[in-house]
Motif scaffolding. Sequence first.
Motif, mmCIF file in Angstrom:
data_model
loop_
_atom_site.group_PDB
_atom_site.id
_atom_site.type_symbol
_atom_site.label_atom_id
_atom_site.label_comp_id
_atom_site.label_asym_id
_atom_site.label_seq_id
_atom_site.Cartn_x
_atom_site.Cartn_y
_atom_site.Cartn_z
ATOM 1 N N GLN A 42 0.609 -1.300 0.040
ATOM 2 C CA GLN A 42 0.157 -0.031 -0.036
ATOM 3 C C GLN A 42 0.939 1.221 -0.106
ATOM 4 O OE1 GLN A 42 -2.440 -0.636 3.476
ATOM 5 N NE2 GLN A 42 -3.799 -2.119 1.895
ATOM 6 N N TRP A 43 1.834 1.340 0.716
ATOM 7 C CA TRP A 43 2.772 2.291 0.811
ATOM 8 C C TRP A 43 3.555 2.487 -0.650
ATOM 9 C CZ3 TRP A 43 5.859 1.317 6.061
ATOM 10 C CH2 TRP A 43 5.012 1.560 7.159
ATOM 11 N N ALA A 44 3.496 1.487 -1.333
ATOM 12 C CA ALA A 44 4.500 1.475 -2.590
ATOM 13 C C ALA A 44 3.421 2.124 -3.573
ATOM 14 C CB ALA A 44 4.687 0.128 -3.169
ATOM 15 N N ALA A 45 2.071 1.901 -3.569
ATOM 16 C CA ALA A 45 1.000 2.475 -4.117
ATOM 17 C C ALA A 45 0.854 3.956 -3.988
ATOM 18 C CB ALA A 45 -0.426 1.818 -4.077
ATOM 19 N N ARG A 46 1.130 4.631 -2.781
ATOM 20 C CA ARG A 46 1.246 5.543 -2.169
ATOM 21 C C ARG A 46 2.277 6.655 -2.494
ATOM 22 N NH1 ARG A 46 -0.475 6.544 3.506
ATOM 23 N NH2 ARG A 46 -1.927 4.912 3.025
ATOM 24 N N TYR A 47 3.485 5.886 -2.309
ATOM 25 C CA TYR A 47 4.807 6.651 -2.308
ATOM 26 C C TYR A 47 5.653 6.553 -3.702
ATOM 27 C CZ TYR A 47 3.529 7.524 2.516
ATOM 28 O OH TYR A 47 2.782 7.823 3.552
ATOM 29 N N GLY A 48 5.267 5.278 -4.208
ATOM 30 C CA GLY A 48 6.032 5.215 -5.703
ATOM 31 C C GLY A 48 7.031 3.871 -5.551
ATOM 32 N N GLU A 49 7.711 3.754 -6.461
ATOM 33 C CA GLU A 49 8.703 2.595 -6.624
ATOM 34 C C GLU A 49 9.792 2.631 -5.783
ATOM 35 O OE1 GLU A 49 7.406 1.078 -11.216
ATOM 36 O OE2 GLU A 49 9.325 2.334 -11.002
ATOM 37 N N ALA A 50 10.110 3.721 -5.260
ATOM 38 C CA ALA A 50 11.050 3.711 -4.196
ATOM 39 C C ALA A 50 10.823 4.522 -3.055
ATOM 40 C CB ALA A 50 12.490 4.040 -4.800
ATOM 41 N N TYR A 51 10.941 4.097 -1.649
ATOM 42 C CA TYR A 51 10.600 5.045 -0.881
ATOM 43 C C TYR A 51 11.487 4.601 0.633
ATOM 44 C CZ TYR A 51 7.240 1.298 0.729
ATOM 45 O OH TYR A 51 6.515 0.289 1.121
ATOM 46 N N THR A 52 11.138 5.267 1.610
ATOM 47 C CA THR A 52 12.032 4.719 2.776
ATOM 48 C C THR A 52 11.232 5.084 4.224
ATOM 49 O OG1 THR A 52 14.171 5.230 3.887
ATOM 50 C CG2 THR A 52 12.859 7.182 3.058
ATOM 51 N N PHE A 53 11.635 4.200 5.166
ATOM 52 C CA PHE A 53 11.180 4.331 6.401
ATOM 53 C C PHE A 53 12.112 3.679 7.460
ATOM 54 C CE2 PHE A 53 9.687 0.250 5.346
ATOM 55 C CZ PHE A 53 9.665 -0.615 6.461
ATOM 56 N N LYS A 54 11.770 4.315 8.657
ATOM 57 C CA LYS A 54 12.717 3.631 9.862
ATOM 58 C C LYS A 54 11.992 2.721 10.541
ATOM 59 C CE LYS A 54 15.953 5.579 12.231
ATOM 60 N NZ LYS A 54 16.350 6.720 13.136
ATOM 61 N N LEU A 55 12.797 1.516 11.073
ATOM 62 C CA LEU A 55 11.938 0.628 11.963
ATOM 63 C C LEU A 55 13.109 0.541 13.294
ATOM 64 C CD1 LEU A 55 10.016 -1.209 11.607
ATOM 65 C CD2 LEU A 55 11.514 -2.998 10.648
ATOM 66 N N VAL A 56 12.689 1.471 14.129
ATOM 67 C CA VAL A 56 13.609 1.995 15.136
ATOM 68 C C VAL A 56 14.980 2.255 14.595
ATOM 69 C CG1 VAL A 56 14.506 1.138 17.476
ATOM 70 C CG2 VAL A 56 12.625 0.038 16.360
ATOM 71 N N SER A 57 16.274 1.501 14.950
ATOM 72 C CA SER A 57 17.493 2.230 14.248
ATOM 73 C C SER A 57 17.354 1.732 12.879
ATOM 74 C CB SER A 57 18.289 1.843 15.321
ATOM 75 O OG SER A 57 18.415 0.420 15.442
ATOM 76 N N LEU A 58 16.596 0.927 12.341
ATOM 77 C CA LEU A 58 17.099 0.400 11.111
ATOM 78 C C LEU A 58 16.469 1.242 9.908
ATOM 79 C CD1 LEU A 58 18.272 -2.267 9.396
ATOM 80 C CD2 LEU A 58 16.079 -3.236 9.539
ATOM 81 N N ARG A 59 17.400 1.582 8.779
ATOM 82 C CA ARG A 59 16.907 2.364 7.876
ATOM 83 C C ARG A 59 16.411 1.439 6.996
ATOM 84 N NH1 ARG A 59 14.402 6.476 6.508
ATOM 85 N NH2 ARG A 59 15.688 7.808 8.095
ATOM 86 N N VAL A 60 15.414 1.500 6.137
ATOM 87 C CA VAL A 60 14.799 0.651 5.349
ATOM 88 C C VAL A 60 14.423 1.273 3.894
ATOM 89 C CG1 VAL A 60 13.122 -1.131 4.739
ATOM 90 C CG2 VAL A 60 13.816 -0.816 6.987
ATOM 91 N N VAL A 61 14.922 0.860 2.815
ATOM 92 C CA VAL A 61 14.744 1.512 1.688
ATOM 93 C C VAL A 61 13.662 0.095 0.835
ATOM 94 C CG1 VAL A 61 15.476 1.921 -0.789
ATOM 95 C CG2 VAL A 61 16.390 2.989 1.175
ATOM 96 N N VAL A 62 12.549 0.698 0.373
ATOM 97 C CA VAL A 62 11.676 -0.385 -0.158
ATOM 98 C C VAL A 62 11.599 0.192 -1.948
ATOM 99 C CG1 VAL A 62 9.309 -1.348 -0.365
ATOM 100 C CG2 VAL A 62 10.156 -0.366 1.829
ATOM 101 N N VAL A 63 11.868 -0.963 -2.617
ATOM 102 C CA VAL A 63 11.813 -1.016 -4.161
ATOM 103 C C VAL A 63 10.774 -2.064 -4.667
ATOM 104 C CG1 VAL A 63 14.216 0.167 -4.270
ATOM 105 C CG2 VAL A 63 13.811 -2.311 -4.483
ATOM 106 N N SER A 64 10.155 -1.510 -5.812
ATOM 107 C CA SER A 64 9.113 -2.470 -6.599
ATOM 108 C C SER A 64 9.501 -2.589 -8.007
ATOM 109 C CB SER A 64 7.814 -2.171 -5.957
ATOM 110 O OG SER A 64 7.392 -0.804 -6.183
ATOM 111 N N ASN A 65 10.003 -1.794 -8.587
ATOM 112 C CA ASN A 65 10.390 -1.780 -9.906
ATOM 113 C C ASN A 65 10.738 -3.217 -10.423
ATOM 114 O OD1 ASN A 65 11.856 -1.892 -12.475
ATOM 115 N ND2 ASN A 65 10.781 0.440 -12.934
ATOM 116 N N PRO A 66 10.559 -3.963 -10.982
ATOM 117 C CA PRO A 66 11.073 -5.337 -11.364
ATOM 118 C C PRO A 66 12.565 -5.421 -11.970
ATOM 119 C CG PRO A 66 8.684 -5.155 -12.325
ATOM 120 C CD PRO A 66 8.938 -3.847 -11.817
ATOM 121 N N GLU A 67 12.686 -4.478 -12.499
ATOM 122 C CA GLU A 67 14.361 -4.249 -13.325
ATOM 123 C C GLU A 67 15.123 -3.713 -12.114
ATOM 124 O OE1 GLU A 67 15.256 -1.629 -16.436
ATOM 125 O OE2 GLU A 67 13.471 -2.304 -17.483
ATOM 126 N N VAL A 68 14.680 -2.999 -11.204
ATOM 127 C CA VAL A 68 15.475 -2.612 -10.110
ATOM 128 C C VAL A 68 15.951 -3.823 -9.060
ATOM 129 C CG1 VAL A 68 15.995 -0.967 -7.835
ATOM 130 C CG2 VAL A 68 14.977 -0.195 -10.262
#
Length: 489
Positions: A42-68
């Motif tokens: 759902q976040w990918a639908a809202r924020y696009g093919e690359a977005y980020t969030f933090k899980l406590v101290s862990l930095r996460v980048v989420v990608v969904s473009n199949p080539e990437v």
Amino acid sequence: MDATTQPVANRTIADLPGPPSLPIVGSALQMDRNRMHAGLEQWAARYGEAYTFKLVSLRVVVVSNPEVVATVLRDRPDTFRRSSRLEQLSREFGFLGLFSASGETWRRQRPMVLAGLDPTHIKAFFPTLIEVTERFARHWGRAAAAGTAIDLQADLMRYTVDVTAALAFGEDINTIDAQQDQAIQQHLNHILPALFKRMFAPFPVWKYFPNKEDRAIPGHLQALQSAVRGFIARAARQLDEQPALRERPVNLIQAMLAARDRDNSGISEGDVSGNVLTMLLAGEDTTANTLAWLIWLLQRNPDALRRASEEAKAVLGGRTCARSIDELARLDYIEACAYEAMRLKPVAPLIGCEARKDAVVAGIEVPAGTLVICLMRPGALDAKNFEAPLQFDPQRWLEGAGAAAHSLGSSKRVVMPFGAGPRICPGRYLALAEIKMVAAMLLANFEIAEVSTPDGEEPQERLALTMYPVGLSMRLRAASSDDPAVTPP
Ligand code: HEM
């Protein structure tokens, strides 16, 4: 150009959109772990093919473009690895094996596991696959005769555990006919969700405030490890009794034990038991849940169900199950159904890759230690890649299919149910063989009277390492008298 090796990044993580973040916890409170994949989609639908969030101290980048996604997955093991938290937890649980290992350990183990699961081994193993499938058919035949409801996911897991144990360890553990409390997977069923919960827990609460389930985990691990010690002891005895097996091992456990005993092999006792457990864990839920989704999707799509049943009956020709790899290869439409099920309901909807060094992903500077989560489904449901993407349409997987928006080759580049690159699933040949075996056996011998959930709604998707349908139960009738039927013993 290879996105991870682009010389110049044109943005940093700070430029990426993402959900709101609170001090200390980051976005952890907005995440429902059991439906994490759906939340991230759902976040990918809202924020696009690359977005980020933090899980406590862990930095996460989420990608969904199949080539990437494919580029990140291929850039292992040098730039990316599995998460270090997974490796640490697997070590604590005693099943540090090919799935969770990294670096040299992974490199040493991979060829051995690949060899144990390659198509030649599957071919040699076929008579056992027939035996286990016939046993499963008798089990379902009894349920059909008695009119009892089948707990679909639980039954399928019995089948997949039996198959994996037979192929990888040469053991006939027969959980299909075992009492519920004797089945090895009742322990696995507790361990997998606990591992998943701990992987994404913001704090290690189980260490300081263990709940009932946390306190039961050591018992489940002990029971499983004692079964594993039994497998290893028996395989070691076989090697002692027939030393020729050391040069020509017939299964994975023999190959690993023979390697352990060679000088400088680098394979330890722990590697052997870690991989025995890894095989059980990696081969159980994945294949069973894919089959459960497939059966549910077929039941909802009568045209596909009819065509798949006709194919199964024609190829099996009155026998309970397929008799050879060549027969399985003739189940084209059923294979297309399996790929279509994995497109709509991938049991591994996300793959985590931790950056081992500073990297560039889709033009984004990604510092070492960042967790890049690859979302596997958004591309597969994108109308740019598939016509009518939400429809279950197996025909799109058949070469020359008029309905396919793209060629089979490009579909396979977008849909990656087994991952990609150097860590692609080594169990995929076995998995497809099991899926086709069970689907054809089911469709040739039975009529599916019902596949339903307790509330009659669509099954919910839940994530516990793999993504499974909640509460599916199935009722069967033996196929009509002019069709082959499985007679209960
Ligand atoms: C439909 C069934 C299955 C699906 C969808 C599936 C999916 C996957 C995926 C997505 C990965 C990660 C790949 C990557 O990181 O690129 C993986 C890895 C793995 N799978 Fe499977 N799998 C299935 C069945 C099996 C079976 C039957 C076995 C063995 C008995 C198995 C053993 C493994 C192992 C050992 C790995 C780790 C490979 C590595 O890291 O080098 N899988 N699988």
